[in-house]
Enzyme design. Structure first.
Site, PDB file in Angstrom:
ATOM      1  CG  ASN A 220      -6.791  -0.251   1.651  1.00  0.00           C
ATOM      2  OD1 ASN A 220      -6.034  -0.018   0.821  1.00  0.00           O
ATOM      3  ND2 ASN A 220      -6.335  -1.116   2.841  1.00  0.00           N
TER       4      ASN A 220
ATOM      5  CB  CYS B  96      -0.981   0.074   1.116  1.00  0.00           C
ATOM      6  SG  CYS B  96      -1.987  -1.480   1.315  1.00  0.00           S
TER       7      CYS B  96
ATOM      8  CG  HIS C 142      -3.367   3.535   2.394  1.00  0.00           C
ATOM      9  ND1 HIS C 142      -3.674   3.249   1.380  1.00  0.00           N
ATOM     10  CD2 HIS C 142      -3.260   2.338   3.276  1.00  0.00           C
ATOM     11  CE1 HIS C 142      -4.233   1.924   1.463  1.00  0.00           C
ATOM     12  NE2 HIS C 142      -3.756   1.426   2.378  1.00  0.00           N
TER      13      HIS C 142
HETATM   14  O1  UT7 Z   1      -3.852  -1.210   3.552  1.00  0.00           O
HETATM   15  C1  UT7 Z   1      -3.183  -2.221   4.275  1.00  0.00           C
HETATM   16  C2  UT7 Z   1      -3.149  -1.800   5.601  1.00  0.00           C
HETATM   17  N1  UT7 Z   1      -4.196  -2.247   6.387  1.00  0.00           N
HETATM   18  C3  UT7 Z   1      -4.872  -1.631   7.371  1.00  0.00           C
HETATM   19  O2  UT7 Z   1      -4.474  -0.520   7.675  1.00  0.00           O
HETATM   20  C4  UT7 Z   1      -6.146  -2.393   7.999  1.00  0.00           C
HETATM   21  C5  UT7 Z   1      -5.880  -2.123   9.532  1.00  0.00           C
HETATM   22  N2  UT7 Z   1      -6.889  -2.629  10.239  1.00  0.00           N
HETATM   23  C6  UT7 Z   1      -8.314  -2.674  10.527  1.00  0.00           C
HETATM   24  O3  UT7 Z   1      -8.616  -1.441   9.501  1.00  0.00           O
HETATM   25  C7  UT7 Z   1      -9.209  -3.037  11.310  1.00  0.00           C
HETATM   26  O4  UT7 Z   1      -8.293  -3.668  12.409  1.00  0.00           O
HETATM   27  C8  UT7 Z   1     -10.006  -3.925  10.388  1.00  0.00           C
HETATM   28  C9  UT7 Z   1     -11.136  -3.353   9.928  1.00  0.00           C
HETATM   29  C10 UT7 Z   1      -9.308  -5.141   9.749  1.00  0.00           C
HETATM   30  C11 UT7 Z   1     -10.923  -4.964  11.762  1.00  0.00           C
HETATM   31  O5  UT7 Z   1     -11.438  -4.080  12.715  1.00  0.00           O
HETATM   32  P1  UT7 Z   1     -11.258  -4.234  13.830  1.00  0.00           P
HETATM   33  O6  UT7 Z   1     -12.290  -3.279  14.950  1.00  0.00           O
HETATM   34  O7  UT7 Z   1      -9.913  -4.366  14.635  1.00  0.00           O
HETATM   35  O8  UT7 Z   1     -11.861  -5.683  14.407  1.00  0.00           O
HETATM   36  P2  UT7 Z   1     -11.421  -6.947  15.040  1.00  0.00           P
HETATM   37  O9  UT7 Z   1     -10.503  -7.736  14.030  1.00  0.00           O
HETATM   38  O10 UT7 Z   1     -10.915  -6.673  16.553  1.00  0.00           O
HETATM   39  O11 UT7 Z   1     -12.650  -8.154  15.291  1.00  0.00           O
HETATM   40  C12 UT7 Z   1     -13.682  -7.431  16.038  1.00  0.00           C
HETATM   41  C13 UT7 Z   1     -14.948  -8.451  15.890  1.00  0.00           C
HETATM   42  C14 UT7 Z   1     -14.673 -10.038  15.869  1.00  0.00           C
HETATM   43  O12 UT7 Z   1     -15.393 -10.625  16.494  1.00  0.00           O
HETATM   44  P3  UT7 Z   1     -15.450 -11.163  17.926  1.00  0.00           P
HETATM   45  O13 UT7 Z   1     -14.230 -11.949  18.113  1.00  0.00           O
HETATM   46  O14 UT7 Z   1     -15.226  -9.889  18.936  1.00  0.00           O
HETATM   47  O15 UT7 Z   1     -16.604 -11.638  18.270  1.00  0.00           O
HETATM   48  C15 UT7 Z   1     -14.505 -10.155  14.243  1.00  0.00           C
HETATM   49  O16 UT7 Z   1     -14.871 -11.463  14.217  1.00  0.00           O
HETATM   50  O17 UT7 Z   1     -15.617  -8.319  14.603  1.00  0.00           O
HETATM   51  C16 UT7 Z   1     -15.829  -9.428  14.050  1.00  0.00           C
HETATM   52  N3  UT7 Z   1     -15.613  -9.091  12.605  1.00  0.00           N
HETATM   53  C17 UT7 Z   1     -16.610  -8.656  11.698  1.00  0.00           C
HETATM   54  N4  UT7 Z   1     -17.993  -8.650  12.005  1.00  0.00           N
HETATM   55  C18 UT7 Z   1     -18.675  -8.297  10.943  1.00  0.00           C
HETATM   56  C19 UT7 Z   1     -14.242  -8.896  11.707  1.00  0.00           C
HETATM   57  N5  UT7 Z   1     -14.748  -8.526  10.343  1.00  0.00           N
HETATM   58  C20 UT7 Z   1     -16.164  -8.649  10.518  1.00  0.00           C
HETATM   59  C21 UT7 Z   1     -16.998  -8.086   9.673  1.00  0.00           C
HETATM   60  N6  UT7 Z   1     -18.401  -8.136   9.732  1.00  0.00           N
HETATM   61  N7  UT7 Z   1     -16.808  -7.774   8.024  1.00  0.00           N
END
Ligand code: UT7
Length: 317
Positions: free
Chosen positions: A274, A110, A244
């Site tokens: 993204n 990225c 980004h």
């Molecule tokens: O360009 C490359 C660089 N990439 C980035 O900069 C990405 C950086 N990271 C992020 O943007 C975020 O970490 C994400 C958007 C990828 C994830 O968000 P988060 O707030 O960190 O969520 P998480 O991974 O901690 O997951 C929280 C909950 C989980 O459920 P439980 O375990 O709390 O029950 C996940 O299973 O959200 C769940 N979850 C979803 N729920 C509904 C993960 N993806 C989804 C989804 N829809 N699409």
């Protein structure tokens, strides 16, 4: 020192995929994606490769710059989602737009566009090149696991390009790499080699979201402070920041830590998601065409991603 931007261009494919449509494909919801990431829609390529999208963005940048493809002395492309690793995406763009100069890709995920821009800047400083084309082009939809809700809701396809020439408007630049593949990786698979002993993960984006999130905020804040210092200005003198577009919460947190108001940040993640290396040039192109830029404005660009890598640079409009 170094270069000035003569023209910018962007292209996104026609098909739009909404959060509601994604909710039919994986266990997710418009509410979760909007609140946790900030994306409402993304563009998806049905038929166009990264190179084909890159060529369309390049044509628009050439038109804006008022020069022909034949006048280009260099093309540097950035992508992680080409349909082929050979020829390079830059070579394919060169052919499509009718240029005849050297053309090659850089891979810094990225952050790739800003690494490519800095590379082209170095060629311009070396001399012998009048005009260079730099682009980021991504067909990320081809490398996503469409059953993995933690990644497939985030990304989109598109391309952005700059035409640059010798000038004095590149005021600061910082490139950073911290090698390691545990946080973010896109393995390529192994073909049908009979010699592999180790298991190879399938082609897909594998990402530890929270680790990437922390890295991203730290690198935006550190990168912007560093380039401001290089240019001998304070961060509040920066007129625009083109970050980004990975997560609206990353941009928001970085803005608060820097003490820079959100109005100075270009944000379009809600429409495109993204688009990896294409995200900074697409966003910059929207800013350039918005009529909001004034001569002399200071614009910071910053990106982060796989590598891990990050980059920031400061230009004067
Ligand atoms: O360009 C490359 C660089 N990439 C980035 O900069 C990405 C950086 N990271 C992020 O943007 C975020 O970490 C994400 C958007 C990828 C994830 O968000 P988060 O707030 O960190 O969520 P998480 O991974 O901690 O997951 C929280 C909950 C989980 O459920 P439980 O375990 O709390 O029950 C996940 O299973 O959200 C769940 N979850 C979803 N729920 C509904 C993960 N993806 C989804 C989804 N829809 N699409």
């Amino acid at each position: 020192m170094s270069f000035q931007i003569l023209g910018t261009g962007a292209y996104v494919p026609e098909k739009i995929l909404t959060n509601e449509e994604l909710s039919q494909m994986v266990d997710t919801s418009d509410e979760w994606i909007t609140q946790r990431v900030g994306v409402k829609t993304r563009h998806i390529s049905v038929n166009e490769s990264a190179a084909e999208m890159g060529a369309k963005a390049a044509q628009r940048a050439l038109e804006a710059a008022g020069i022909s493809a034949a006048q280009l002395g260099l093309i540097v492309g950035a992508t992680v989602s080409a349909d082929q690793c050979c020829p390079s995406t830059a070579a394919k763009v060169q052919q499509a737009i009718g240029a005849s100069c050297p053309a090659f890709d850089v891979n810094s995920a990225c952050s790739g566009f800003l690494f490519a821009l800095d590379t082209a800047a170095a060629f311009i400083v070396r001399g012998g090149i009048e005009y260079a084309l730099v682009f980021g082009a991504e067909r990320l939809s081809r490398i996503l696991d469409w059953t993995d809700r933690s990644t497939c809701v985030i990304f989109g396809d598109g391309a952005g390009a700059f035409v640059i020439a010798k000038g004095e408007n590149y005021l600061g630049s910082h490139l950073f790499t911290q090698g390691g593949e545990s946080v973010l990786a896109i393995p390529l698979g192994k073909g049908n080699s009979p010699f592999y002993e180790k298991e190879v993960a399938p082609l897909a984006v594998h990402m530890s979201g929270q680790e990437t999130f922390k890295f991203a905020v730290k690198q935006i804040v550190g990168g912007i402070r560093l380039i401001a210092e290089q240019a001998g200005i304070t961060t509040d003198q920066i007129n625009w920041i083109v970050p980004h577009q990975a997560n609206i919460r990353i941009i928001d947190l970085a803005a608060r830590r820097l003490g820079i108001p959100m109005e100075k940040f270009v944000v379009n993640i809600e429409r495109y998601g993204n688009t990896s290396s294409a995200s900074v040039p697409i966003s910059f192109d929207e800013l350039a065409r918005s009529g909001k830029l004034k001569k002399g404005d200071l614009i910071a660009m910053c990106a982060f991603g796989g590598g891990l890598s990050s980059a920031a640079c400061l230009i004067k409009w």
